[in-house]
Design a protein around this motif. Structure first.
Motif, PDB file in Angstrom:
ATOM      1  N   HIS A   1       0.882  -0.680  -0.032  1.00 32.56           N
ATOM      2  CA  HIS A   1       0.082  -0.244   0.057  1.00 32.56           C
ATOM      3  C   HIS A   1       1.014   1.435  -0.347  1.00 32.56           C
ATOM      4  O   HIS A   1       0.641   2.555  -0.753  1.00 32.56           O
ATOM      5  CB  HIS A   1      -0.895  -0.162   1.660  1.00 32.56           C
TER       6      HIS A   1
ATOM      7  N   LEU B   1       4.123  -7.602  -3.721  1.00 34.36           N
ATOM      8  CA  LEU B   1       3.257  -7.925  -3.786  1.00 34.36           C
ATOM      9  C   LEU B   1       1.548  -8.213  -2.798  1.00 34.36           C
ATOM     10  O   LEU B   1       1.556  -9.103  -2.073  1.00 34.36           O
ATOM     11  CB  LEU B   1       3.028  -9.728  -4.558  1.00 34.36           C
TER      12      LEU B   1
ATOM     13  N   PRO C   1      -2.409  -7.663  -3.631  1.00 36.31           N
ATOM     14  CA  PRO C   1      -3.588  -7.242  -5.057  1.00 36.31           C
ATOM     15  C   PRO C   1      -4.818  -6.255  -4.526  1.00 36.31           C
ATOM     16  O   PRO C   1      -4.834  -5.361  -5.115  1.00 36.31           O
ATOM     17  CB  PRO C   1      -3.985  -8.720  -4.928  1.00 36.31           C
TER      18      PRO C   1
ATOM     19  N   SER D   1       5.993  -4.776  -8.036  1.00 33.44           N
ATOM     20  CA  SER D   1       7.113  -6.113  -8.673  1.00 33.44           C
ATOM     21  C   SER D   1       8.381  -5.593  -8.305  1.00 33.44           C
ATOM     22  O   SER D   1       8.982  -6.501  -7.601  1.00 33.44           O
ATOM     23  CB  SER D   1       7.088  -6.211  -9.714  1.00 33.44           C
TER      24      SER D   1
ATOM     25  N   VAL E   1      -3.789   2.610  -6.372  1.00 29.74           N
ATOM     26  CA  VAL E   1      -2.962   2.439  -7.576  1.00 29.74           C
ATOM     27  C   VAL E   1      -3.746   3.625  -7.788  1.00 29.74           C
ATOM     28  O   VAL E   1      -3.967   4.580  -8.373  1.00 29.74           O
ATOM     29  CB  VAL E   1      -1.746   2.058  -7.815  1.00 29.74           C
ATOM     30  N   LEU E   2      -4.528   2.702  -8.241  1.00 30.95           N
ATOM     31  CA  LEU E   2      -6.116   3.736  -8.795  1.00 30.95           C
ATOM     32  C   LEU E   2      -6.468   4.857  -8.005  1.00 30.95           C
ATOM     33  O   LEU E   2      -7.131   5.617  -8.692  1.00 30.95           O
ATOM     34  CB  LEU E   2      -7.040   2.787  -8.505  1.00 30.95           C
TER      35      LEU E   2
ATOM     36  N   VAL F   1       1.749   0.369 -10.675  1.00 34.75           N
ATOM     37  CA  VAL F   1       1.148  -0.965 -10.900  1.00 34.75           C
ATOM     38  C   VAL F   1       2.102  -1.876 -10.438  1.00 34.75           C
ATOM     39  O   VAL F   1       3.306  -3.198  -9.825  1.00 34.75           O
ATOM     40  CB  VAL F   1       0.034  -1.749 -10.697  1.00 34.75           C
TER      41      VAL F   1
ATOM     42  N   THR G   1      -1.160   4.195 -14.413  1.00 36.17           N
ATOM     43  CA  THR G   1      -1.546   3.072 -13.610  1.00 36.17           C
ATOM     44  C   THR G   1      -0.766   1.389 -13.032  1.00 36.17           C
ATOM     45  O   THR G   1      -0.347   1.260 -12.609  1.00 36.17           O
ATOM     46  CB  THR G   1      -3.092   2.549 -13.520  1.00 36.17           C
ATOM     47  N   ALA G   2      -0.643   1.266 -14.754  1.00 37.56           N
ATOM     48  CA  ALA G   2      -0.066   0.022 -14.607  1.00 37.56           C
ATOM     49  C   ALA G   2       1.105  -0.058 -14.834  1.00 37.56           C
ATOM     50  O   ALA G   2       2.158  -0.592 -13.999  1.00 37.56           O
ATOM     51  CB  ALA G   2       0.221  -0.194 -16.330  1.00 37.56           C
TER      52      ALA G   2
ATOM     53  N   GLY H   1      -3.929  -2.566  -5.535  1.00 36.03           N
ATOM     54  CA  GLY H   1      -3.291  -2.736  -6.994  1.00 36.03           C
ATOM     55  C   GLY H   1      -4.674  -0.968  -6.650  1.00 36.03           C
ATOM     56  O   GLY H   1      -4.830  -0.246  -7.520  1.00 36.03           O
TER      57      GLY H   1
ATOM     58  N   GLY I   1       2.632   6.125  -7.388  1.00 39.92           N
ATOM     59  CA  GLY I   1       1.301   6.278  -7.878  1.00 39.92           C
ATOM     60  C   GLY I   1       1.094   7.753  -7.695  1.00 39.92           C
ATOM     61  O   GLY I   1       1.321   8.087  -9.175  1.00 39.92           O
TER      62      GLY I   1
ATOM     63  N   SER J   1       2.579   1.655  -3.361  1.00 39.55           N
ATOM     64  CA  SER J   1       1.990   1.905  -4.342  1.00 39.55           C
ATOM     65  C   SER J   1       1.441   3.518  -4.089  1.00 39.55           C
ATOM     66  O   SER J   1       1.063   3.715  -5.386  1.00 39.55           O
ATOM     67  CB  SER J   1       0.376   1.067  -4.410  1.00 39.55           C
TER      68      SER J   1
END
Length: 89
Positions: free
Chosen positions: A26, A61, A63, A56, A69-70, A51, A47-48, A66, A33, A29
């Motif tokens: 978190h 990691l 999920p 990575s 990030v959005l 993430v 965004t990609a 994500g 972000g 990200s």
């Protein structure tokens, strides 16, 4: 945060629910972000990139991060209207 809580409390032995992936995922990200949004602007590739770079490369990691990030790369008009300097374009 709800999905993070489910992973942490329901599946505590999961590699995705360990402290580093949860907190680091978190935090990294959000920071990456904001940096990507500032440098590249709000776009789907931002965004990609955030993430991929944040979770990575740092091996954190998680999920549900994500969604973090959005929130930072694709702000809604209401968020931008609050006056956060990064979103004033």
């Amino acid at each position: 945060m709800g999905a993070s809580a489910v992973l942490t409390f329901v599946l505590p032995a999961s590699p995705l629910a360990q402290p580093w992936p949860v907190i680091g995922g978190h935090l990294a990200s959000a920071i990456v972000g904001l940096m990507c949004q500032t440098l590249l602007g709000p776009a789907w590739f931002t965004t990609a990139l955030a993430v991929g770079a944040a979770m990575s490369l740092l091996r954190s990691l998680h999920p549900p991060a994500g969604g973090t990030v959005l929130l930072t790369t694709l702000p809604s008009p209401a968020i931008a209207a609050l006056g956060w300097p990064l979103y004033q374009r």
